[in-house]
Design a protein around this motif. Structure first.
Motif, mmCIF file in Angstrom:
data_model
loop_
_atom_site.group_PDB
_atom_site.id
_atom_site.type_symbol
_atom_site.label_atom_id
_atom_site.label_comp_id
_atom_site.label_asym_id
_atom_site.label_seq_id
_atom_site.Cartn_x
_atom_site.Cartn_y
_atom_site.Cartn_z
ATOM 1 N N PRO A 1 0.809 -1.225 0.000
ATOM 2 C CA PRO A 1 0.000 0.000 0.000
ATOM 3 C C PRO A 1 0.844 1.278 0.000
ATOM 4 C CG PRO A 1 -0.666 -1.532 1.748
ATOM 5 C CD PRO A 1 0.647 -2.002 1.226
ATOM 6 N N ALA A 2 0.200 2.377 -0.399
ATOM 7 C CA ALA A 2 0.845 3.690 -0.371
ATOM 8 C C ALA A 2 -0.157 4.715 0.146
ATOM 9 C CB ALA A 2 1.330 4.083 -1.762
ATOM 10 N N THR A 3 0.327 5.642 0.955
ATOM 11 C CA THR A 3 -0.544 6.732 1.398
ATOM 12 C C THR A 3 -0.813 7.654 0.227
ATOM 13 O OG1 THR A 3 1.392 8.032 2.061
ATOM 14 C CG2 THR A 3 0.326 6.695 3.764
ATOM 15 N N LYS A 4 -2.022 8.193 0.140
ATOM 16 C CA LYS A 4 -2.388 9.090 -0.954
ATOM 17 C C LYS A 4 -1.878 10.490 -0.680
ATOM 18 C CE LYS A 4 -6.226 9.337 -3.103
ATOM 19 N NZ LYS A 4 -5.557 9.350 -4.432
ATOM 20 N N ALA A 5 -1.164 11.066 -1.661
ATOM 21 C CA ALA A 5 -0.592 12.399 -1.491
ATOM 22 C C ALA A 5 -1.448 13.454 -2.175
ATOM 23 C CB ALA A 5 0.816 12.426 -2.087
ATOM 24 N N GLU A 6 -1.401 14.662 -1.627
ATOM 25 C CA GLU A 6 -1.996 15.808 -2.297
ATOM 26 C C GLU A 6 -1.095 16.176 -3.479
ATOM 27 O OE1 GLU A 6 -4.930 17.124 -1.490
ATOM 28 O OE2 GLU A 6 -5.119 15.693 0.160
ATOM 29 N N GLN A 7 -1.636 16.987 -4.418
ATOM 30 C CA GLN A 7 -0.842 17.392 -5.572
ATOM 31 C C GLN A 7 0.438 18.085 -5.106
ATOM 32 O OE1 GLN A 7 -3.023 18.986 -8.891
ATOM 33 N NE2 GLN A 7 -1.332 20.264 -9.537
ATOM 34 N N GLY A 8 1.567 17.657 -5.690
ATOM 35 C CA GLY A 8 2.849 18.244 -5.323
ATOM 36 C C GLY A 8 3.590 17.458 -4.258
ATOM 37 N N ASP A 9 2.886 16.580 -3.550
ATOM 38 C CA ASP A 9 3.535 15.748 -2.534
ATOM 39 C C ASP A 9 3.750 14.343 -3.091
ATOM 40 O OD1 ASP A 9 3.516 17.787 -0.673
ATOM 41 O OD2 ASP A 9 1.538 17.250 0.099
ATOM 42 N N HIS A 10 4.555 13.571 -2.401
ATOM 43 C CA HIS A 10 4.863 12.207 -2.847
ATOM 44 C C HIS A 10 4.033 11.184 -2.073
ATOM 45 C CE1 HIS A 10 8.351 13.085 -5.446
ATOM 46 N NE2 HIS A 10 8.593 14.078 -4.598
ATOM 47 N N ASP A 11 3.510 10.183 -2.812
ATOM 48 C CA ASP A 11 2.902 9.035 -2.137
ATOM 49 C C ASP A 11 4.007 8.326 -1.350
ATOM 50 O OD1 ASP A 11 0.612 9.689 -3.510
ATOM 51 O OD2 ASP A 11 0.812 8.111 -5.007
ATOM 52 N N GLU A 12 3.644 7.723 -0.236
ATOM 53 C CA GLU A 12 4.648 7.038 0.586
ATOM 54 C C GLU A 12 4.223 5.600 0.854
ATOM 55 O OE1 GLU A 12 5.400 9.194 4.154
ATOM 56 O OE2 GLU A 12 6.254 10.938 3.116
#
Length: 318
Positions: free
Chosen positions: A143-154
């Motif tokens: 799984p990956a955390t959902k990022a806002e625009q401009g941020d990175h998924d983690e």
């Protein structure tokens, strides 16, 4: 170059809010209705490129909506209608803040982590002695955390998701079940087209009635990686790169031009010729994945076309 859809600012009847993601723009209307518009924006390494790719939004929307129809018997989804080639209309949901990534093969991000010496990805072990693009013994969910625009998924592990209370254990069990079922169906659909579904991601939400449903895109070249099945074993045996269908070719072009979305790196200029070649690759992806010719929509006035088609649908539905 044909017109591209980079941004929208519609005012639909009953509109309450707009959310703009990396590629899609979501309009929330009264009666728990969502209008999702797939733009021609191109995102790679969680960065939106300054120029759009002709027909990309249409391609992604049509693959996603047709794939939802092809999987609705095994997993419920949010989709109600497709009034325009770039538009999906469906039920409003509260999205889970995690993307369910599932990998059948060690490619892309998993391969880069493996080369860096990691043998555990999101709590899932990766066996020793694997080569890039080898098949995992069993598909793994990373799984990956959902990022806002401009941020990175983690990356995040199941244990961390549960420990931090991002998703309840009961809900996560359902997400795991749905993810595996969708990947199995996607694998079967790909095989019929002479393709291998390598990895993909699914996003889920919960309706106001508490039902967990599939949302956003599914089995598109932006959310998935495909290999051509023909010659896969031979290429692996010879240590050759796999012939693949995904937007990995864009990532590789960016990497070769010194960009991986890291701080201080400058985005390389995309020429009109390169953008046209990317558009043609997306059309190839559509035709290979769907097994049918791609029919280009009229893009002479995209905003007017979308506005009229959505408004006509909403008026007829009321």
């Amino acid at each position: 170059m044909p017109n591209t859809l980079m941004d929208t600012n519609f005012h639909f009847s009953g509109q309450k809010s707009i959310y703009k993601g990396k590629v899609r723009e979501v309009y929330t209307l009264e009666d728990d209705i969502l209008v999702m518009i797939a733009t021609d924006r191109l995102s790679a390494f969680d960065v939106v490129m300054p120029k759009g790719i002709p027909y990309k939004g249409q391609i992604l929307n049509q693959i996603a909506t047709k794939m939802m129809k092809a999987t609705e018997d095994i997993v419920p989804n949010w989709l109600m209608a497709t009034p325009d080639t770039n538009v999906a209309v469906g039920k409003a949901c509260e999205p889970f803040k995690v993307e369910m990534v599932i990998r059948g093969y060690m490619s892309g991000h998993a391969a880069r982590e493996y080369k860096a010496g990691k043998r555990v990805l999101c709590g899932e072990p990766m066996p020793e002695g694997m080569k890039e693009n080898d098949k995992f013994p069993e598909p793994i969910i990373t799984p990956a955390t959902k990022a806002e625009q401009g941020d990175h998924d983690e990356d995040i592990s199941k244990a961390d998701i549960l420990e931090r209370g991002i998703i309840s254990e009961a809900d996560y069990i359902i997400l795991e079940k749905y993810t595996k079922a969708l990947f199995q169906r996607g694998t079967e659909l790909a095989a019929k087209r002479g393709l291998i579904l390598v990895d993909t991601k699914y996003e889920f939400g919960k309706t106001k009635d508490g039902e967990i449903v599939l949302i956003d895109e599914i089995h598109t070249p932006d959310s998935s990686r495909y290999f051509y099945a023909d010659g896969y074993e031979e290429r692996q045996a010879n240590g050759e790169p796999q012939k693949q269908l995904s937007k990995e070719f864009v990532r590789q072009w960016l990497i070769s031009n010194g960009f991986q979305g890291l701080e201080g790196q400058k985005l390389p200029e995309m020429s009109d010729e390169y953008i046209e070649s990317v558009s043609n690759r997306y059309i190839e992806l559509y035709e290979s994945i769907m097994g049918e010719p791609f029919e280009k929509a009229d893009v002479s006035n995209i905003h007017e076309r979308i506005g009229a088609n959505v408004s006509n649908y909403l008026n007829a539905a009321r």
